[in-house]
Motif scaffolding. Structure first.
Motif, PDB file in Angstrom:
ATOM      1  N   ASP A 224      -3.857  12.069   5.725  1.00  0.00           N
ATOM      2  CA  ASP A 224      -3.183  10.767   5.537  1.00  0.00           C
ATOM      3  C   ASP A 224      -4.132   9.592   5.743  1.00  0.00           C
ATOM      4  O   ASP A 224      -3.948   8.534   5.155  1.00  0.00           O
ATOM      5  CB  ASP A 224      -2.042  10.569   6.554  1.00  0.00           C
ATOM      6  N   TYR A 225      -5.090   9.761   6.625  1.00  0.00           N
ATOM      7  CA  TYR A 225      -5.971   8.638   6.950  1.00  0.00           C
ATOM      8  C   TYR A 225      -7.366   8.763   6.337  1.00  0.00           C
ATOM      9  O   TYR A 225      -8.228   7.941   6.598  1.00  0.00           O
ATOM     10  CB  TYR A 225      -6.098   8.482   8.478  1.00  0.00           C
ATOM     11  N   TYR A 226      -7.578   9.798   5.545  1.00  0.00           N
ATOM     12  CA  TYR A 226      -8.906   9.990   4.958  1.00  0.00           C
ATOM     13  C   TYR A 226      -9.256   8.804   4.053  1.00  0.00           C
ATOM     14  O   TYR A 226      -8.481   8.417   3.181  1.00  0.00           O
ATOM     15  CB  TYR A 226      -8.951  11.300   4.168  1.00  0.00           C
ATOM     16  N   GLY A 227     -10.379   8.169   4.293  1.00  0.00           N
ATOM     17  CA  GLY A 227     -10.794   7.017   3.490  1.00  0.00           C
ATOM     18  C   GLY A 227      -9.901   5.801   3.675  1.00  0.00           C
ATOM     19  O   GLY A 227      -9.848   4.911   2.821  1.00  0.00           O
ATOM     20  N   TYR A 228      -9.253   5.742   4.823  1.00  0.00           N
ATOM     21  CA  TYR A 228      -8.290   4.674   5.140  1.00  0.00           C
ATOM     22  C   TYR A 228      -8.879   3.275   4.936  1.00  0.00           C
ATOM     23  O   TYR A 228      -9.897   2.941   5.546  1.00  0.00           O
ATOM     24  CB  TYR A 228      -7.860   4.878   6.602  1.00  0.00           C
ATOM     25  N   HIS A 229      -8.240   2.494   4.060  1.00  0.00           N
ATOM     26  CA  HIS A 229      -8.651   1.098   3.804  1.00  0.00           C
ATOM     27  C   HIS A 229     -10.131   0.943   3.442  1.00  0.00           C
ATOM     28  O   HIS A 229     -10.732  -0.094   3.760  1.00  0.00           O
ATOM     29  CB  HIS A 229      -8.346   0.208   5.022  1.00  0.00           C
ATOM     30  N   PHE A 230     -10.724   1.931   2.811  1.00  0.00           N
ATOM     31  CA  PHE A 230     -12.137   1.810   2.454  1.00  0.00           C
ATOM     32  C   PHE A 230     -12.379   0.669   1.464  1.00  0.00           C
ATOM     33  O   PHE A 230     -13.412   0.023   1.516  1.00  0.00           O
ATOM     34  CB  PHE A 230     -12.670   3.137   1.888  1.00  0.00           C
ATOM     35  N   GLU A 231     -11.422   0.463   0.565  1.00  0.00           N
ATOM     36  CA  GLU A 231     -11.624  -0.628  -0.416  1.00  0.00           C
ATOM     37  C   GLU A 231     -11.788  -1.964   0.304  1.00  0.00           C
ATOM     38  O   GLU A 231     -12.610  -2.794  -0.090  1.00  0.00           O
ATOM     39  CB  GLU A 231     -10.422  -0.703  -1.364  1.00  0.00           C
ATOM     40  N   ASP A 232     -11.001  -2.175   1.344  1.00  0.00           N
ATOM     41  CA  ASP A 232     -11.090  -3.432   2.094  1.00  0.00           C
ATOM     42  C   ASP A 232     -12.421  -3.523   2.835  1.00  0.00           C
ATOM     43  O   ASP A 232     -13.054  -4.578   2.883  1.00  0.00           O
ATOM     44  CB  ASP A 232      -9.936  -3.536   3.104  1.00  0.00           C
TER      45      ASP A 232
END
Ligand code: ZN
Ligand code: ZN
Length: 265
Positions: A224-232
């Motif tokens: 669920d949290y993999y790569g969490y908010h990486f775009e930001d």
């Protein structure tokens, strides 16, 4: 979007039950897991949290046959004054692609335990930041300084309060630069614990000191949290003129352009 998330845990860490297979299904790229090493773990009544290296390596070797060379080995070293020798002994003779360095606890409590919340935030910062400096000073083999804000996650620290500790924090960042480590943007700290502004201040100081090497890590304990908010986080880095992240293989750094991690790719 092919995420390279350099801080995440599987069931080889006691606080995660996620399997490698689930992560492999979830994301198409290289997977590096960074499992916990915490001696005298205050979250486990002082039991040692030791990665079972044999089992871990055997599992990865086996999976790398079915998923050709997609998995790298990592460890998250939880530094305490008292465990320094034991950490060194544990690491001897073991190979990792990346070593994260963290401060999670003192000899008495983990900084996320409720007892910490009852303390004065200034006292906590006066205790935690020197431990961070000690950790980066004493661990020349580590590659990434993880979640610099772990010790203050339970508080709403303002940028002004952080600036009050800038002398020691800049010393920490200077050590990261001197030891050719990468500074981690921990996206759960930033976007779940609400510490984006603190990270911006740290990056500002880091860049001014000549720091270039950064790492992106969600600290996921499940897919669920993999790569969490990486775009930001990527947008934030670009604002500071940083166009790549540092990723490690056999502890050797290479630069991965941020453009490769964007949605269009
Ligand atoms: Zn951690
Ligand atoms: Zn972690």
């Amino acid at each position: 979007m092919t995420v390279y998330d350099q801080h995440m845990h599987t069931l080889f860490s006691p606080d995660s039950s996620e399997t490698f297979e689930e992560y492999l299904k979830h994301s198409p790229g290289v997977l590096v897991t960074t499992e916990h090493l915490d001696f005298n773990d205050r979250f486990r009544e002082g039991k040692d949290t030791l990665l079972d290296y044999e089992q871990y390596s055997a599992t990865i070797d086996q999976l790398n046959e079915s998923y050709p060379n997609r998995i790298r080995k990592g460890i998250e070293i939880g530094y305490t004054k008292e465990s320094y020798e034991r950490i060194q002994n544990y690491l001897t003779g073991k190979e990792f692609d990346v070593q994260l360095l963290s401060v999670h606890q003192t000899n008495e409590y983990d900084f996320l335990q409720p007892i910490v919340k009852e303390k004065d935030v200034q006292d906590v910062m006066d205790e935690y930041f020197p431990l961070l400096l000690e950790a980066v000073t004493r661990f020349p083999t580590a590659n990434v300084l993880a979640h610099f804000d772990y010790g203050i996650r339970l508080f709403n620290v303002s940028v002004a309060e952080l600036q009050g500790h800038q002398t020691i924090l800049k010393q920490v960042l200077q050590k990261v630069i001197d030891k050719q480590m990468a500074f981690e943007l921990n996206t759960r700290s930033m976007y779940q614990y609400g510490n984006v502004a603190l990270y911006e201040q740290m990056i500002d100081w880091y860049v001014a000191l000549g720091g270039k090497s950064v790492s992106l890590g969600s600290d996921a304990h499940s897919t669920d949290y993999y790569g969490y908010h990486f775009e930001d986080a990527i947008a934030l880095l670009e604002k500071y003129g940083i166009s790549s992240v540092t990723v490690f293989e056999k502890q050797q750094p290479t630069q991965l352009p941020l453009s490769k991690m964007k949605k269009s790719n």
